[in-house]
Design a protein around this motif. Structure first.
Motif, PDB file in Angstrom:
ATOM      1  N   GLU A 242      36.766 -44.201  -3.393  1.00  0.00           N
ATOM      2  CA  GLU A 242      37.994 -44.441  -3.236  1.00  0.00           C
ATOM      3  C   GLU A 242      38.624 -43.758  -4.748  1.00  0.00           C
ATOM      4  O   GLU A 242      38.127 -44.112  -5.861  1.00  0.00           O
ATOM      5  CB  GLU A 242      38.605 -45.688  -3.435  1.00  0.00           C
ATOM      6  CG  GLU A 242      40.173 -45.802  -3.498  1.00  0.00           C
ATOM      7  CD  GLU A 242      40.672 -47.371  -3.488  1.00  0.00           C
ATOM      8  OE1 GLU A 242      41.721 -47.629  -4.277  1.00  0.00           O
ATOM      9  OE2 GLU A 242      40.077 -48.225  -2.989  1.00  0.00           O
ATOM     10  N   GLN A 243      39.343 -42.727  -4.554  1.00  0.00           N
ATOM     11  CA  GLN A 243      39.765 -41.852  -5.765  1.00  0.00           C
ATOM     12  C   GLN A 243      38.593 -41.497  -6.381  1.00  0.00           C
ATOM     13  O   GLN A 243      38.722 -41.568  -7.791  1.00  0.00           O
ATOM     14  CB  GLN A 243      40.816 -42.682  -6.526  1.00  0.00           C
ATOM     15  CG  GLN A 243      41.912 -43.251  -5.686  1.00  0.00           C
ATOM     16  CD  GLN A 243      42.690 -41.959  -5.270  1.00  0.00           C
ATOM     17  OE1 GLN A 243      43.075 -41.026  -5.953  1.00  0.00           O
ATOM     18  NE2 GLN A 243      43.420 -42.045  -3.880  1.00  0.00           N
TER      19      GLN A 243
ATOM     20  N   LYS B 249      33.052 -47.641  -4.767  1.00  0.00           N
ATOM     21  CA  LYS B 249      33.540 -48.797  -4.579  1.00  0.00           C
ATOM     22  C   LYS B 249      32.375 -50.049  -4.092  1.00  0.00           C
ATOM     23  O   LYS B 249      32.441 -51.084  -4.321  1.00  0.00           O
ATOM     24  CB  LYS B 249      34.682 -48.964  -3.771  1.00  0.00           C
ATOM     25  CG  LYS B 249      35.947 -48.471  -4.178  1.00  0.00           C
ATOM     26  CD  LYS B 249      36.465 -49.231  -5.411  1.00  0.00           C
ATOM     27  CE  LYS B 249      37.711 -48.687  -6.095  1.00  0.00           C
ATOM     28  NZ  LYS B 249      38.239 -49.438  -7.243  1.00  0.00           N
TER      29      LYS B 249
ATOM     30  N   HIS C 195      35.789 -42.575  -7.042  1.00  0.00           N
ATOM     31  CA  HIS C 195      35.205 -43.716  -7.743  1.00  0.00           C
ATOM     32  C   HIS C 195      34.415 -44.567  -6.780  1.00  0.00           C
ATOM     33  O   HIS C 195      34.903 -44.807  -5.319  1.00  0.00           O
ATOM     34  CB  HIS C 195      35.977 -44.488  -8.472  1.00  0.00           C
ATOM     35  CG  HIS C 195      36.387 -44.141  -9.775  1.00  0.00           C
ATOM     36  ND1 HIS C 195      37.418 -43.411  -9.868  1.00  0.00           N
ATOM     37  CD2 HIS C 195      36.195 -44.660 -10.767  1.00  0.00           C
ATOM     38  CE1 HIS C 195      37.809 -43.068 -10.866  1.00  0.00           C
ATOM     39  NE2 HIS C 195      37.123 -43.861 -11.921  1.00  0.00           N
TER      40      HIS C 195
ATOM     41  N   ARG D  72      28.818 -49.465  -9.176  1.00  0.00           N
ATOM     42  CA  ARG D  72      30.222 -49.680  -8.698  1.00  0.00           C
ATOM     43  C   ARG D  72      31.310 -49.433  -9.600  1.00  0.00           C
ATOM     44  O   ARG D  72      31.133 -49.725 -10.840  1.00  0.00           O
ATOM     45  CB  ARG D  72      30.470 -51.107  -8.136  1.00  0.00           C
ATOM     46  CG  ARG D  72      29.735 -51.286  -6.887  1.00  0.00           C
ATOM     47  CD  ARG D  72      29.636 -52.666  -6.330  1.00  0.00           C
ATOM     48  NE  ARG D  72      28.764 -52.942  -5.277  1.00  0.00           N
ATOM     49  CZ  ARG D  72      28.191 -54.046  -4.730  1.00  0.00           C
ATOM     50  NH1 ARG D  72      28.968 -55.156  -5.160  1.00  0.00           N
ATOM     51  NH2 ARG D  72      27.926 -54.212  -3.712  1.00  0.00           N
ATOM     52  N   GLU D  73      32.467 -48.711  -9.390  1.00  0.00           N
ATOM     53  CA  GLU D  73      33.557 -48.213 -10.423  1.00  0.00           C
ATOM     54  C   GLU D  73      33.129 -46.947 -11.076  1.00  0.00           C
ATOM     55  O   GLU D  73      33.979 -46.585 -11.721  1.00  0.00           O
ATOM     56  CB  GLU D  73      34.039 -49.461 -11.128  1.00  0.00           C
ATOM     57  CG  GLU D  73      34.440 -50.511 -10.449  1.00  0.00           C
ATOM     58  CD  GLU D  73      35.708 -50.223  -9.267  1.00  0.00           C
ATOM     59  OE1 GLU D  73      36.240 -49.427  -9.592  1.00  0.00           O
ATOM     60  OE2 GLU D  73      35.800 -50.971  -8.364  1.00  0.00           O
ATOM     61  N   LYS D  74      32.014 -46.475 -11.014  1.00  0.00           N
ATOM     62  CA  LYS D  74      31.457 -45.333 -11.830  1.00  0.00           C
ATOM     63  C   LYS D  74      32.009 -44.203 -10.633  1.00  0.00           C
ATOM     64  O   LYS D  74      32.160 -44.143  -9.381  1.00  0.00           O
ATOM     65  CB  LYS D  74      30.048 -45.231 -11.707  1.00  0.00           C
ATOM     66  CG  LYS D  74      29.746 -46.036 -12.888  1.00  0.00           C
ATOM     67  CD  LYS D  74      28.078 -45.690 -13.127  1.00  0.00           C
ATOM     68  CE  LYS D  74      27.096 -46.670 -14.383  1.00  0.00           C
ATOM     69  NZ  LYS D  74      25.945 -46.148 -14.527  1.00  0.00           N
ATOM     70  N   THR D  75      32.331 -42.897 -11.573  1.00  0.00           N
ATOM     71  CA  THR D  75      32.810 -41.781 -10.661  1.00  0.00           C
ATOM     72  C   THR D  75      31.609 -41.067 -10.175  1.00  0.00           C
ATOM     73  O   THR D  75      30.469 -41.159 -10.532  1.00  0.00           O
ATOM     74  CB  THR D  75      33.270 -40.563 -11.736  1.00  0.00           C
ATOM     75  OG1 THR D  75      32.577 -40.498 -12.778  1.00  0.00           O
ATOM     76  CG2 THR D  75      34.637 -41.300 -12.204  1.00  0.00           C
TER      77      THR D  75
ATOM     78  N   SER E 113      44.809 -46.840   0.658  1.00  0.00           N
ATOM     79  CA  SER E 113      44.156 -46.695  -0.697  1.00  0.00           C
ATOM     80  C   SER E 113      43.442 -45.481  -0.618  1.00  0.00           C
ATOM     81  O   SER E 113      43.019 -45.127  -1.690  1.00  0.00           O
ATOM     82  CB  SER E 113      43.291 -47.780  -0.838  1.00  0.00           C
ATOM     83  OG  SER E 113      42.262 -48.036   0.269  1.00  0.00           O
TER      84      SER E 113
ATOM     85  N   GLU F 217      25.375 -53.248  -8.018  1.00  0.00           N
ATOM     86  CA  GLU F 217      26.383 -53.716  -8.800  1.00  0.00           C
ATOM     87  C   GLU F 217      26.686 -52.792 -10.197  1.00  0.00           C
ATOM     88  O   GLU F 217      27.919 -52.755 -10.494  1.00  0.00           O
ATOM     89  CB  GLU F 217      26.230 -55.180  -9.271  1.00  0.00           C
ATOM     90  CG  GLU F 217      26.036 -56.191  -8.045  1.00  0.00           C
ATOM     91  CD  GLU F 217      24.601 -56.149  -7.545  1.00  0.00           C
ATOM     92  OE1 GLU F 217      23.633 -55.388  -8.109  1.00  0.00           O
ATOM     93  OE2 GLU F 217      24.314 -56.626  -6.268  1.00  0.00           O
TER      94      GLU F 217
END
Length: 326
Positions: free
Chosen positions: A26-27, A31, A29, A49-52, A107, A46
């Motif tokens: 998502e964008q 998820k 990143h 996650r949230e890394k580009t 999203s 874990e």
């Protein structure tokens, strides 16, 4: 809540049980990712996650993935591509699919699936290399059987390939033409050598016997599983637009584009190349003859393409020089 937890655990078990990479973006990143994704990157899912994507794969690989994701998001459909996935330890050839996940908040979440095709691609490359070696051997055998035309097959392949690229045919069509040009005369091995090397004009019976080499070629080669219509192109290489060719007397609507190219390339090489008993026809005169027969025997667009590429191939002029059979 318990049912939801059970279903979530089951889903996690399924995606972790597959060797394919499963992750959502998502964008730009990450998820979510499955166990195989973490194993590939040597990190816990874990922690990723949230890394580009750029920080995970590097800018070059991330750009390729993001391009597929962007196309998928734009079309709202699944998009698949072959991608090279680079990590610190290896380069993997992946069949990558991006699929937008509809959501009320829009999203832009995208599901990504990636399957390692490295072993399959390596096996295919080996098969292709082996096929080219087989083609090379068969071409040498044909050339040794007909010494007056010892370079005909290779020259025809060169000319056909040049015409195909001028007409902007794709790589698959160019490969089909290369195979067909090199193997088109395999059937001549079934003809008497005296017939192939006879300097005098052939009788009607001898002409019919010579024409039979096309059927012989098809019969010999049809047991090989070629990629693309190689056999059909060979079967049609002596056909003409007006139906005056052989062996089936096919007409313009029935002829493949690759066959039309091979017909022109074959005729060009046959005229311009020298033989033991005659010099070759000068290239300019050969092109003029083909031009006069374009529209009746040969495709105008193919002949026009040959005119264009021949201007930049001065080495073809040397083919007309006198030669001799060893």
């Amino acid at each position: 809540s318990r049912e939801l937890a059970t279903q979530s655990a089951l889903l996690q078990s399924v995606v972790d049980g597959t060797p394919d990479l499963v992750f959502t973006v998502e964008q730009d990143h990450l998820k979510f990712c499955n166990k195989a994704f973490g194993v590939l990157l040597k990190e816990a899912p874990e922690a990723l996650r949230e890394k580009t994507l750029s920080s995970i794969f590097g800018p070059a690989t991330a750009h390729r993935i993001e391009a597929v994701i962007a196309e998928s998001s734009k079309t709202a459909k699944a998009v698949s591509r072959m991608l090279d996935l680079e990590t610190d330890t290896a380069i993997r050839h992946e069949y990558f699919t991006a699929l937008p996940i509809p959501s009320a908040d829009q999203s832009g979440l995208v599901l990504c699936l990636s399957r390692d095709m490295t072993a399959e691609q390596e096996a295919q490359s080996k098969r292709q290399a082996l096929m080219k070696q087989v083609v090379g051997v068969l071409t040498c055998i044909v050339d040794s059987h007909d010494p007056y035309c010892s370079e005909h097959s290779m020259r025809t392949a060169v000319v056909a390939g040049a015409i195909a690229r001028e007409l902007e045919l794709d790589d698959a069509a160019v490969e089909v033409l290369d195979m067909a040009a090199k193997l088109a005369n395999v059937g001549k091995m079934f003809l008497p050598r005296e017939l192939l090397t006879k300097p005098e004009p052939l009788t009607t019976e001898e002409q019919q016997l010579l024409h039979s080499h096309v059927q012989h070629s098809v019969e010999v080669l049809k047991a090989i599983d070629f990629e693309g219509p190689v056999i059909n192109v060979i079967a049609q290489k002596s056909e003409h637009l007006d139906g005056s060719g052989y062996p089936a007397g096919l007409k313009e609507p029935e002829l493949l584009q690759e066959s039309r190219i091979l017909a022109v390339a074959n005729a060009f090489v046959a005229m311009v190349s020298a033989r033991a008993y005659r010099a070759g026809v000068p290239m300019e005169e050969t092109l003029d003859r083909l031009l006069k027969e374009s529209g009746s025997k040969y495709d105008r667009h193919v002949v026009a393409a040959l005119f264009h590429v021949a201007e930049n191939r001065p080495e073809w002029i040397s083919w007309s020089a006198p030669s001799r059979a060893d």
